[in-house]
Design an enzyme around this catalytic site. Structure first.
Site, mmCIF file in Angstrom:
data_model
loop_
_atom_site.group_PDB
_atom_site.id
_atom_site.type_symbol
_atom_site.label_atom_id
_atom_site.label_comp_id
_atom_site.label_asym_id
_atom_site.label_seq_id
_atom_site.Cartn_x
_atom_site.Cartn_y
_atom_site.Cartn_z
ATOM 1 N N GLY A 1 4.040 7.371 1.634
ATOM 2 C CA GLY A 1 3.257 6.238 1.149
ATOM 3 C C GLY A 1 3.465 5.004 2.014
ATOM 4 N N PHE A 2 2.860 3.930 1.589
ATOM 5 C CA PHE A 2 2.943 2.647 2.301
ATOM 6 C C PHE A 2 4.413 2.202 2.416
ATOM 7 C CE2 PHE A 2 2.706 -2.052 1.020
ATOM 8 C CZ PHE A 2 2.814 -2.507 2.326
ATOM 9 N N ASP B 1 7.415 14.111 -0.561
ATOM 10 C CA ASP B 1 6.134 13.573 -1.030
ATOM 11 C C ASP B 1 5.210 14.746 -1.356
ATOM 12 O OD1 ASP B 1 4.925 10.448 -0.365
ATOM 13 O OD2 ASP B 1 3.520 11.969 -1.062
ATOM 14 N N THR C 1 -1.139 10.175 -3.271
ATOM 15 C CA THR C 1 -1.775 8.927 -2.814
ATOM 16 C C THR C 1 -1.355 8.583 -1.386
ATOM 17 O OG1 THR C 1 0.001 7.541 -3.730
ATOM 18 C CG2 THR C 1 -1.910 7.952 -5.145
ATOM 19 N N TYR D 1 1.525 3.125 -16.107
ATOM 20 C CA TYR D 1 2.389 2.696 -14.999
ATOM 21 C C TYR D 1 3.545 1.852 -15.539
ATOM 22 C CZ TYR D 1 3.430 0.501 -10.410
ATOM 23 O OH TYR D 1 4.019 0.036 -9.252
ATOM 24 N N LYS E 1 7.554 2.902 -15.691
ATOM 25 C CA LYS E 1 8.570 2.165 -14.925
ATOM 26 C C LYS E 1 9.623 1.574 -15.859
ATOM 27 C CE LYS E 1 6.959 2.470 -10.594
ATOM 28 N NZ LYS E 1 7.723 3.022 -9.454
ATOM 29 N N THR F 1 3.310 -6.417 -2.521
ATOM 30 C CA THR F 1 3.683 -6.325 -1.110
ATOM 31 C C THR F 1 2.509 -5.745 -0.333
ATOM 32 O OG1 THR F 1 5.979 -6.034 -1.753
ATOM 33 C CG2 THR F 1 5.396 -5.321 0.470
ATOM 34 N N ARG G 1 -6.522 -1.834 -3.928
ATOM 35 C CA ARG G 1 -5.716 -3.051 -4.123
ATOM 36 C C ARG G 1 -6.366 -4.214 -3.373
ATOM 37 N NH1 ARG G 1 0.531 -0.927 -3.794
ATOM 38 N NH2 ARG G 1 -0.363 0.776 -2.565
HETATM 39 P P1 NAD Z 1 1.741 4.483 -2.177
HETATM 40 O O1 NAD Z 1 0.716 5.085 -3.077
HETATM 41 O O2 NAD Z 1 1.348 4.133 -0.798
HETATM 42 O O3 NAD Z 1 3.014 5.421 -2.089
HETATM 43 C C1 NAD Z 1 3.467 6.233 -3.132
HETATM 44 C C2 NAD Z 1 3.839 7.595 -2.561
HETATM 45 O O4 NAD Z 1 4.385 8.414 -3.608
HETATM 46 C C3 NAD Z 1 2.626 8.339 -1.995
HETATM 47 O O5 NAD Z 1 2.912 8.841 -0.708
HETATM 48 C C4 NAD Z 1 2.409 9.477 -2.994
HETATM 49 O O6 NAD Z 1 1.812 10.605 -2.422
HETATM 50 C C5 NAD Z 1 3.832 9.711 -3.496
HETATM 51 N N1 NAD Z 1 3.896 10.365 -4.814
HETATM 52 C C6 NAD Z 1 3.298 9.957 -5.966
HETATM 53 N N2 NAD Z 1 3.593 10.811 -6.963
HETATM 54 C C7 NAD Z 1 4.398 11.769 -6.429
HETATM 55 C C8 NAD Z 1 5.036 12.913 -6.959
HETATM 56 N N3 NAD Z 1 4.887 13.277 -8.242
HETATM 57 N N4 NAD Z 1 5.813 13.663 -6.141
HETATM 58 C C9 NAD Z 1 5.976 13.319 -4.834
HETATM 59 N N5 NAD Z 1 5.386 12.245 -4.278
HETATM 60 C C10 NAD Z 1 4.599 11.481 -5.062
HETATM 61 O O7 NAD Z 1 2.285 3.193 -2.955
HETATM 62 P P2 NAD Z 1 3.346 2.080 -2.482
HETATM 63 O O8 NAD Z 1 2.692 0.766 -2.555
HETATM 64 O O9 NAD Z 1 4.004 2.498 -1.217
HETATM 65 O O10 NAD Z 1 4.397 2.149 -3.674
HETATM 66 C C11 NAD Z 1 5.644 2.831 -3.523
HETATM 67 C C12 NAD Z 1 6.541 2.528 -4.711
HETATM 68 O O11 NAD Z 1 6.783 1.120 -4.802
HETATM 69 C C13 NAD Z 1 5.952 2.969 -6.050
HETATM 70 O O12 NAD Z 1 6.996 3.493 -6.857
HETATM 71 C C14 NAD Z 1 5.435 1.660 -6.638
HETATM 72 O O13 NAD Z 1 5.468 1.695 -8.040
HETATM 73 C C15 NAD Z 1 6.430 0.659 -6.091
HETATM 74 N N6 NAD Z 1 5.847 -0.702 -6.012
HETATM 75 C C16 NAD Z 1 4.986 -1.042 -5.013
HETATM 76 C C17 NAD Z 1 4.455 -2.334 -4.986
HETATM 77 C C18 NAD Z 1 3.547 -2.809 -3.880
HETATM 78 O O14 NAD Z 1 3.104 -3.959 -3.914
HETATM 79 N N7 NAD Z 1 3.246 -2.029 -2.876
HETATM 80 C C19 NAD Z 1 4.778 -3.248 -6.005
HETATM 81 C C20 NAD Z 1 5.625 -2.842 -7.019
HETATM 82 C C21 NAD Z 1 6.175 -1.565 -7.002
HETATM 83 N N1 UDP Z 2 -8.718 -8.138 -7.242
HETATM 84 C C1 UDP Z 2 -9.896 -8.772 -6.875
HETATM 85 N N2 UDP Z 2 -10.772 -8.106 -6.066
HETATM 86 C C2 UDP Z 2 -10.535 -6.850 -5.593
HETATM 87 C C3 UDP Z 2 -9.325 -6.203 -5.958
HETATM 88 C C4 UDP Z 2 -8.437 -6.871 -6.787
HETATM 89 O O1 UDP Z 2 -10.147 -9.918 -7.268
HETATM 90 O O2 UDP Z 2 -11.391 -6.323 -4.857
HETATM 91 C C5 UDP Z 2 -7.751 -8.873 -8.094
HETATM 92 C C6 UDP Z 2 -7.248 -8.105 -9.310
HETATM 93 O O3 UDP Z 2 -8.120 -8.307 -10.422
HETATM 94 C C7 UDP Z 2 -5.891 -8.731 -9.546
HETATM 95 C C8 UDP Z 2 -5.421 -9.113 -8.128
HETATM 96 O O4 UDP Z 2 -6.594 -9.098 -7.313
HETATM 97 O O5 UDP Z 2 -6.006 -9.905 -10.307
HETATM 98 C C9 UDP Z 2 -4.393 -8.160 -7.535
HETATM 99 O O6 UDP Z 2 -4.873 -6.857 -7.691
HETATM 100 P P1 UDP Z 2 -4.176 -5.547 -7.076
HETATM 101 O O7 UDP Z 2 -5.075 -4.396 -7.393
HETATM 102 O O8 UDP Z 2 -3.865 -5.764 -5.641
HETATM 103 O O9 UDP Z 2 -2.777 -5.366 -7.830
HETATM 104 P P2 UDP Z 2 -2.031 -5.994 -9.111
HETATM 105 O O10 UDP Z 2 -1.322 -7.192 -8.603
HETATM 106 O O11 UDP Z 2 -3.031 -6.345 -10.168
HETATM 107 O O12 UDP Z 2 -1.102 -4.916 -9.548
#
Ligand code: NAD
Ligand code: UDP
Length: 319
Positions: free
Chosen positions: A10-11, A31, A35, A150, A154, A180, A191
């Site tokens: 993932g990201f 993984d 996603t 979600y 968590k 992030t 997003r």
């Molecule tokens: P992402 O979707 O890019 O990455 C998630 C990864 O998990 C993907 O590669 C997906 O294939 C894998 N995955 C999902 N379910 C799985 C399963 N059952 N078995 C194996 N792999 C699985 O998302 P991300 O933004 O990189 O998020 C990563 C983590 O960070 C998540 O736990 C998310 O809740 C947490 N997080 C991210 C943000 C953010 O802003 N990016 C914010 C808060 C929390």
């Molecule tokens: N949002 C938006 N336009 C878009 C996608 C998202 O205005 O095309 C808004 C969404 O309603 C939220 C904020 O941007 O208020 C952040 O959304 P995101 O899906 O990135 O993640 P969240 O912070 O809600 O988990």
């Protein structure tokens, strides 16, 4: 250390693997690509210190050899129902990754006497009544709302992590990650950062949901990974917020993206597209991260967005 990273494709997971390898650790990525994408790990394929196991963390996990640390990042992460990768369209998988996945990864940590780090989220605060959010805030979450698959997974994951810490003495950590962004975000996960950057690069109006008065605080991925690495190396068991406290409305954010990209397409208000439970305000209080980890973000929103745009351009075939 030999470190298991779930959600490695993932990201955030892919950046984390890279950082751990750069620090001299060996990494086992896991993984199921629900996603994520193998492309995010392609550049690590020939690294002798990187191994990959394709596996769903909701099922029992077996990792041959020693494991010194487990970082559980596997979970869908986008709330946007207009994307097939949004967690409201993967509700059962999201609950299983957060609940069963956390149980199984804690089991790995227990079996190997390894340290453990859970990727939690600002979403555990729900639509917060306290602002900014401190780790002591218990949150304001609808247990059956659209985001509950979600948020509650968590929250369960945090509770289970603390149970393993208190009952089994596992050396656990919990990071509460705030929004992030950066290279390797999925273009079509819905997003706000991928949506806005792509719309701006196409010269289209940016889709602001609701009236755009809701706020977020955006952290560049390198800052976040630094904070997570420091937490992994610390002895802190209680949750730590990691995010950028610079708060901005979504409308201001759209204007910023248009300015940085030079988009003349403007903004379109989509009053009815706002997701149920969409938090109105979100900003981390990072006092604990500053005190315990000596960490704070160093990359401004403008700088981070400028570093992110080339990735989107390349993926969109624009350069
Ligand atoms: P992402 O979707 O890019 O990455 C998630 C990864 O998990 C993907 O590669 C997906 O294939 C894998 N995955 C999902 N379910 C799985 C399963 N059952 N078995 C194996 N792999 C699985 O998302 P991300 O933004 O990189 O998020 C990563 C983590 O960070 C998540 O736990 C998310 O809740 C947490 N997080 C991210 C943000 C953010 O802003 N990016 C914010 C808060 C929390
Ligand atoms: N949002 C938006 N336009 C878009 C996608 C998202 O205005 O095309 C808004 C969404 O309603 C939220 C904020 O941007 O208020 C952040 O959304 P995101 O899906 O990135 O993640 P969240 O912070 O809600 O988990």
């Amino acid at each position: 250390m030999r470190i298991l990273v779930t959600g490695a494709a993932g990201f955030l997971g892919s950046h984390l693997c890279e950082r751990l390898l750069n620090e001299g650790h060996s990494v086992v990525g896991m993984d199921n690509f629900i996603t994520g994408s193998p492309e995010n790990l392609a550049h690590l394929a020939n690294n002798p210190h990187f191994e990959f196991i394709r596996h769903d963390v909701a099922n029992f996990i077996f990792v041959p050899g020693k494991v010194d640390a487990v970082l559980h990042f596997a979970s869908p992460a986008s709330p946007n129902p207009s994307s097939p990768y949004g967690y409201t369209n993967l509700p059962i998988q999201t609950m299983k990754a957060g609940a069963l996945g956390t149980h199984n990864t804690l089991g790995v940590a227990r079996a190997h006497n390894a340290r453990y780090l859970l990727a939690s989220t600002s979403e555990i605060y729900g639509d917060p009544l306290e602002h900014p959010q401190k780790e002591t805030y218990w949150g304001h979450v609808d247990p059956i709302g659209i985001r509950s698959v979600y948020d509650e997974a968590k929250r369960f994951a945090e509770a289970l992590t603390m149970a393993y810490h208190r009952y089994h003495g596992i050396d656990t950590r919990i990071v509460r990650i705030f929004n992030t962004y950066g290279p390797r975000m999925r273009l079509d996960d819905g997003r706000v950062v991928p949506n806005f950057i792509q719309q701006a690069l196409r010269g289209e109006p940016l889709t602001v949901y609701g009236d755009g008065s809701q706020t977020r605080s955006f952290c560049y991925v390198d800052d976040l990974i630094e904070g997570i690495y420091r937490l992994l190396m610390s002895d802190e068991h209680l949750p730590v917020n990691i995010g950028n406290p610079a708060e901005i409305t979504i409308l201001e954010f759209a204007e910023t993206i248009n300015r940085l990209v030079g988009n003349k397409g403007g903004i379109i208000m989509k009053q009815h597209s706002r997701l149920g439970d969409d938090p109105q305000r979100r900003r981390p209080d990072i006092t604990r991260a500053k005190e315990i980890l000596k960490w704070q973000p160093t990359i401004s929103l403008e700088e981070g967005i400028m570093r992110t745009i080339p990735y989107f351009k390349k993926k969109m075939g624009l350069e």
